[in-house]
Design a protein around this motif. Structure first.
Motif, PDB file in Angstrom:
ATOM      1  N   ASN A 526     -16.170   2.246  -2.883  1.00 50.31           N
ATOM      2  CA  ASN A 526     -16.397   2.947  -4.144  1.00 50.31           C
ATOM      3  C   ASN A 526     -15.668   2.166  -5.235  1.00 50.31           C
ATOM      4  O   ASN A 526     -14.445   2.138  -5.273  1.00 50.31           O
ATOM      5  N   ILE A 527     -16.442   1.505  -6.110  1.00 46.33           N
ATOM      6  CA  ILE A 527     -15.862   0.603  -7.101  1.00 46.33           C
ATOM      7  C   ILE A 527     -15.365   1.393  -8.298  1.00 46.33           C
ATOM      8  O   ILE A 527     -16.087   2.199  -8.881  1.00 46.33           O
ATOM      9  N   LYS A 528     -14.118   1.142  -8.668  1.00 48.10           N
ATOM     10  CA  LYS A 528     -13.525   1.711  -9.878  1.00 48.10           C
ATOM     11  C   LYS A 528     -13.222   0.548 -10.823  1.00 48.10           C
ATOM     12  O   LYS A 528     -12.169  -0.090 -10.731  1.00 48.10           O
ATOM     13  N   SER A 529     -14.168   0.239 -11.694  1.00 44.60           N
ATOM     14  CA  SER A 529     -13.959  -0.829 -12.665  1.00 44.60           C
ATOM     15  C   SER A 529     -13.105  -0.287 -13.807  1.00 44.60           C
ATOM     16  O   SER A 529     -13.479   0.686 -14.466  1.00 44.60           O
ATOM     17  N   ALA A 530     -11.936  -0.908 -14.041  1.00 45.84           N
ATOM     18  CA  ALA A 530     -11.002  -0.369 -15.038  1.00 45.84           C
ATOM     19  C   ALA A 530     -10.023  -1.442 -15.473  1.00 45.84           C
ATOM     20  O   ALA A 530      -9.843  -2.474 -14.807  1.00 45.84           O
ATOM     21  N   ASP A 531      -9.356  -1.183 -16.601  1.00 45.99           N
ATOM     22  CA  ASP A 531      -8.359  -2.131 -17.093  1.00 45.99           C
ATOM     23  C   ASP A 531      -7.012  -1.893 -16.421  1.00 45.99           C
ATOM     24  O   ASP A 531      -6.861  -1.014 -15.565  1.00 45.99           O
ATOM     25  N   ASN A 532      -6.024  -2.688 -16.844  1.00 43.64           N
ATOM     26  CA  ASN A 532      -4.719  -2.619 -16.188  1.00 43.64           C
ATOM     27  C   ASN A 532      -3.905  -1.382 -16.572  1.00 43.64           C
ATOM     28  O   ASN A 532      -2.816  -1.159 -16.041  1.00 43.64           O
ATOM     29  N   GLN A 533      -4.422  -0.535 -17.491  1.00 38.50           N
ATOM     30  CA  GLN A 533      -3.738   0.710 -17.874  1.00 38.50           C
ATOM     31  C   GLN A 533      -4.196   1.906 -17.039  1.00 38.50           C
ATOM     32  O   GLN A 533      -3.701   3.019 -17.228  1.00 38.50           O
ATOM     33  N   TYR A 534      -5.133   1.670 -16.131  1.00 38.13           N
ATOM     34  CA  TYR A 534      -5.727   2.757 -15.343  1.00 38.13           C
ATOM     35  C   TYR A 534      -4.674   3.469 -14.496  1.00 38.13           C
ATOM     36  O   TYR A 534      -4.607   4.700 -14.453  1.00 38.13           O
ATOM     37  N   LEU A 535      -3.828   2.693 -13.812  1.00 40.30           N
ATOM     38  CA  LEU A 535      -2.830   3.296 -12.919  1.00 40.30           C
ATOM     39  C   LEU A 535      -1.857   4.175 -13.678  1.00 40.30           C
ATOM     40  O   LEU A 535      -1.558   5.296 -13.254  1.00 40.30           O
ATOM     41  N   SER A 536      -1.352   3.683 -14.812  1.00 38.64           N
ATOM     42  CA  SER A 536      -0.356   4.454 -15.551  1.00 38.64           C
ATOM     43  C   SER A 536      -0.974   5.674 -16.218  1.00 38.64           C
ATOM     44  O   SER A 536      -0.330   6.733 -16.304  1.00 38.64           O
ATOM     45  N   THR A 537      -2.220   5.566 -16.694  1.00 39.07           N
ATOM     46  CA  THR A 537      -2.877   6.701 -17.359  1.00 39.07           C
ATOM     47  C   THR A 537      -3.061   7.871 -16.397  1.00 39.07           C
ATOM     48  O   THR A 537      -2.837   9.033 -16.758  1.00 39.07           O
ATOM     49  N   PHE A 538      -3.436   7.560 -15.156  1.00 41.56           N
ATOM     50  CA  PHE A 538      -3.698   8.622 -14.176  1.00 41.56           C
ATOM     51  C   PHE A 538      -2.540   8.810 -13.188  1.00 41.56           C
ATOM     52  O   PHE A 538      -2.675   9.568 -12.228  1.00 41.56           O
ATOM     53  N   SER A 539      -1.442   8.115 -13.425  1.00 37.83           N
ATOM     54  CA  SER A 539      -0.255   8.217 -12.553  1.00 37.83           C
ATOM     55  C   SER A 539      -0.590   7.907 -11.098  1.00 37.83           C
ATOM     56  O   SER A 539      -0.109   8.574 -10.170  1.00 37.83           O
ATOM     57  N   LEU A 540      -1.426   6.895 -10.906  1.00 42.28           N
ATOM     58  CA  LEU A 540      -1.736   6.436  -9.552  1.00 42.28           C
ATOM     59  C   LEU A 540      -0.583   5.581  -9.044  1.00 42.28           C
ATOM     60  O   LEU A 540       0.014   4.804  -9.803  1.00 42.28           O
ATOM     61  N   GLN A 541      -0.281   5.693  -7.752  1.00 41.09           N
ATOM     62  CA  GLN A 541       0.893   5.021  -7.191  1.00 41.09           C
ATOM     63  C   GLN A 541       0.480   3.828  -6.339  1.00 41.09           C
ATOM     64  O   GLN A 541      -0.543   3.859  -5.644  1.00 41.09           O
ATOM     65  N   LEU A 542       1.282   2.787  -6.382  1.00 36.93           N
ATOM     66  CA  LEU A 542       1.116   1.627  -5.508  1.00 36.93           C
ATOM     67  C   LEU A 542       2.049   1.756  -4.312  1.00 36.93           C
ATOM     68  O   LEU A 542       3.222   2.124  -4.459  1.00 36.93           O
ATOM     69  N   VAL A 543       1.543   1.461  -3.131  1.00 35.14           N
ATOM     70  CA  VAL A 543       2.381   1.476  -1.926  1.00 35.14           C
ATOM     71  C   VAL A 543       2.710   0.062  -1.485  1.00 35.14           C
ATOM     72  O   VAL A 543       3.555  -0.143  -0.609  1.00 35.14           O
ATOM     73  N   ALA A 544       2.025  -0.918  -2.086  1.00 37.03           N
ATOM     74  CA  ALA A 544       2.319  -2.326  -1.776  1.00 37.03           C
ATOM     75  C   ALA A 544       1.764  -3.192  -2.895  1.00 37.03           C
ATOM     76  O   ALA A 544       0.767  -2.850  -3.537  1.00 37.03           O
ATOM     77  N   GLY A 545       2.410  -4.330  -3.142  1.00 36.33           N
ATOM     78  CA  GLY A 545       1.898  -5.282  -4.117  1.00 36.33           C
ATOM     79  C   GLY A 545       2.161  -4.862  -5.551  1.00 36.33           C
ATOM     80  O   GLY A 545       3.094  -4.119  -5.850  1.00 36.33           O
TER      81      GLY A 545
END
Length: 795
Positions: A526-545
């Motif tokens: 499931n492709i989520k095409s988005a800019d580099n602000q996507y994670l911070s806007t939706f408070s998505l978390q990284l578990v690696a990298g």
């Protein structure tokens, strides 16, 4: 004789006003529900039944077999043309690109007017109008939509866009990309169609809207917009057609792990098959019908209970009429006449209630149904049949009981117990009523808890105070400039350009090839095409990298934990630096792994998700706003957007409202079952009141004797309370397993669901016990406090 019986019947009903009111109210509620359910069921069953030879019309649909099976109402764009050229099974074949929520611009007398059309537009081949019966009121059917840049609109659209002006040869512009001249006007589309487009443009113009979608070589992908309809020849069966369709998979999609199975879906199934976007399942219509039937039957049961309880009060009247020569047949028909009067009054009241209710119901459900006896012979026939059936169901048994009284015993008021009818029969009916009420109450609680769970549970991202604004039609540079302006507005905390929010009912699924593997993986991303602000806007978390870097094109990937597992990797860290090719593009390195989030509703499991940057697919802005000045911030966003795109229509939606839309059907079920539950409980309580009244009549002398021997009012109340407590407990025992099975089956539609715990059953039992206690309390307390002398004189 008829006039005399009618006069006597009317006097009796007026004399016993409470009895008449209770029966009329119970029947009126059940009949009004029956009327509403009848018109709703008939409306849904009538969808697209007005097309000629509708039984030979089919839509080609797709089963997609990957690691699981998914269903699509679409086919690859070239399918229709290939089928028309390769086979002679069909009389007519038409490709249609159905697009929703499109922008339409009209220029009238130098004034530019803009509209957003929720029902959208359709690009259709000419044979579309040979398959479907949508008649023209203006224009010629010959060479219809045969040339590029032609359009046909409905009468409603013509009035909306051009007022009293002749719409023929007027120009409309769709999505600021496609201009089309109006060459015909359709008769307004009926409400009962699943083909809602009121603006239909020649298919030859589709290439100006989307060249890939119009391509006759685009077998590698599939858009949800593309439909293919066929009208089979009379001697051809759908099985014959489906037998040759696998050849297209072998020829055009060989080696693709996303295996297509093309099927023929009958036109009559479009409205009901939820797998392919159907509005309502037929089983729900059957459930509605049975609920309506149940409500009518329970009202008839209550009538019987109340009538037999009332019988003693009319025993002298029966005795006198028999003494002066009245036959049992005459008495029976007199009571049937009384029942008919009550039923007719209840039907008239029910019609009034239905007419009051339907406008609200239409707005709620988006339907267009009405109660019009002069325009619908089916409804008239239904009401006549209902009056006849209800009259005899409700009146026959009491009529036989009352007309069977012996004259002398009746005049003296000495009616034996068995002459008033069997108590066990009424107990059984009451148990049945309350068993259904228990099922409805438990269903209501479970659905309410599941909807609450779905709306309030964490989906793995922030959905609070996020506004989703569609991007305007225009160059990428304009969109980037608008993003900068929006980010500078007071109240806007964060902003991201993206294809869709993390959770959406719109999905872009693409094949995945990992590293140097020779074949695609057995799942899609499931492709989520988005800019580099996507994670911070939706408070998505990284578990690696790390996060992706800003870029106009796809250069690197973020994937989620589910994709890591499906790729067979041992840990998120192991995925960092690996190359993945998506949708046959150049392999991209994985730079980060996101913590899993629900990318669809709770109905579905979490998909493998990939996120990359690609400005060509940024169709939305996601703005995290401050809750302090929401109205002021929204106004500023609209002003800024409209200044940037003055020729387009602004719209927005809060993300939590979009997510709530995932559960629109569940919310409808909850409200519907709540209404029917309250009505069923009310009617059941009327029946319980009738049974208690009957019991009080039977136990009048027993009450007097018990009081003389020293029984307290509390003990006497329990004499009756024990009886209905047993009935309610028995109803609960009967209904609990059925409710558990039904609601467990319903919850299986959710991958993430509540636990079906015992407290739900206890809450249902306690609720109904309290309601029943209140219902019978007045009657039993009154009996317990009555004079023992008066009770002992009764027989």
């Amino acid at each position: 004789m008829f006039r005399t019986n009618f006069r006597v019947a009317w006097r009796n009903l007026v004399k016993h006003r409470n009895y008449t009111l209770i029966n009329t109210l119970g029947l009126a509620l059940s009949i009004s529900c029956g009327i509403v359910i009848f018109v709703l069921v008939r409306f849904h069953l009538s969808f697209d039944d007005f097309h000629a030879d509708a039984n030979r019309v089919y839509r080609v649909v797709t089963e997609q077999h990957r690691d699981n099976i998914s269903y699509s109402s679409s086919v690859p764009s070239p399918f229709g043309k290939a089928f028309r050229n390769d086979y002679s099974f069909a009389e007519k074949t038409a490709r249609v690109a159905q697009l929703s929520n499109e922008l339409v611009n009209i220029s009238i007398d130098g004034e530019n007017r803009k509209f957003k059309e929720p029902a959208g537009i359709a690009f259709a081949e000419p044979e579309y109008f040979d398959i479907f019966n949508f008649p023209l009121v203006k224009g010629s059917k010959s060479n219809l939509l045969s040339s590029p840049h032609e359009a046909i609109i409905s009468e409603r659209m013509a009035r909306k866009y051009f007022g009293e002006k002749d719409p023929i040869n007027q120009t409309i512009t769709v999505a600021n990309r496609v201009e089309a001249k109006v060459t015909g006007v359709l008769k307004d589309l009926p409400a009962n169609t699943d083909l809602p487009a009121e603006i239909i443009i020649s298919y030859a113009s589709l290439k100006d809207y989307n060249a890939w979608m119009a391509s006759d070589d685009a077998w590698g992908g599939m858009t949800s917009a593309m439909r293919c309809y066929i009208k089979l020849k009379e001697d051809i069966t759908p099985e014959q057609v489906e037998a040759v369709l696998p050849a297209y998979v072998t020829k055009f999609r060989a080696g693709n792990k996303n295996i297509h199975h093309y099927k023929l879906q009958p036109l009559s199934a479009l409205h009901f098959d939820g797998r392919y976007g159907g509005i309502i399942e037929k089983r729900n219509l059957w459930i509605l019908s049975f609920i309506g039937l149940f409500l009518v039957i329970t009202a008839c049961v209550n009538f019987v209970n109340l009538a037999t309880a009332q019988a003693v009060n009319r025993s002298k009247e029966v005795g006198i009429r028999k003494v002066i020569g009245g036959s049992r047949t005459q008495l029976f028909w007199q009571f049937i006449g009384e029942t008919a009067i009550i039923t007719i009054l209840a039907t008239l009241t029910g019609l009034l209630l239905a007419n009051i209710t339907l406008p609200y119901l239409n707005r709620w459900l988006g339907t267009d149904v009405s109660v019009n006896l002069f325009r619908s012979w089916q409804l008239s026939a239904f009401l006549i049949a209902q009056i006849v059936v209800v009259t005899f169901l409700a009146g026959a048994y009491p009529g036989l009981i009352l007309s069977g009284f012996k004259p002398i015993a009746a005049i003296k008021g000495r009616i034996s117990r068995h002459q008033l009818g069997g108590l066990n029969t009424r107990r059984t009916l009451i148990v049945g009523q309350f068993a259904i009420s228990f099922i409805l109450i438990i269903g209501m609680i479970v659905i309410a808890k599941q909807v609450q769970f779905a709306k309030q549970s964490s989906m793995g991202f922030d959905k609070d105070a996020i506004v989703v604004v569609p991007a305007g039609e225009g160059p990428t540079s304009t969109a980037q400039t608008l993003k900068t302006k929006l980010s500078q507005l007071p109240g806007v905390e964060k902003i991201s350009q993206c294809y869709e929010p993390p959770s959406s009912d719109a999905a872009w699924n693409a094949p995945v090839r990992f590293g140097s593997r020779a074949e695609d993986e057995p799942f899609a991303a499931n492709i989520k095409s988005a800019d580099n602000q996507y994670l911070s806007t939706f408070s998505l978390q990284l578990v690696a990298g790390r996060n992706i870097f800003p870029s106009d094109t796809a250069r690197e990937l973020l994937i989620n934990e589910t994709m890591v597992k499906k790729l067979g990797l041992k840990s998120p860290e192991e995925a960092i630096g690996k190359n993945i090719s998506i949708s046959l593009r150049t392999p991209l390195p994985v730079v980060g792994v996101m913590k899993d989030f629900n990318d669809h509703s709770f109905h579905e499991d979490i998909s493998a998700v990939a996120l990359w940057t690609d400005t060509g697919f940024y169709v939305n802005y996601a703005l995290k706003i401050n809750k302090a000045n929401v109205a002021q911030t929204l106004s500023a966003i609209e002003k800024t957007w409209s200044e940037t795109y003055p020729d387009q229509v602004y719209e927005y939606k809060f993300l939590d409202d979009k997510i709530a839309g995932f559960y629109r059907n569940e919310a409808f079920m909850l409200q519907g079952i709540s209404i029917f539950c309250l009505i069923a409980i009310f009617i059941g309580c009327l029946g319980l009141y009738g049974l208690v009244s009957f019991m009080v009549l039977r136990k009048t002398r027993e009450i007097g004797i018990r009081k003389v021997l020293g029984s307290s009012p509390v003990q006497l109340v329990w004499l009756f309370g024990r009886e209905f407590s047993r009935l309610i407990l028995l109803a609960f025992i009967v209904s609990a397993p059925v409710a558990w099975w039904m609601m467990n089956s319903w919850l299986k539609d959710f991958e993430y669901r509540i636990n079906f715990s015992a407290w739900i059953f206890l809450l249902a039992l306690g609720s109904l016990a309290i309601i029943a206690s209140i219902t019978v309390g007045y009657r039993t307390v009154r009996a317990a406090l009555s004079s023992p002398v008066k009770n002992l004189r009764a027989d």
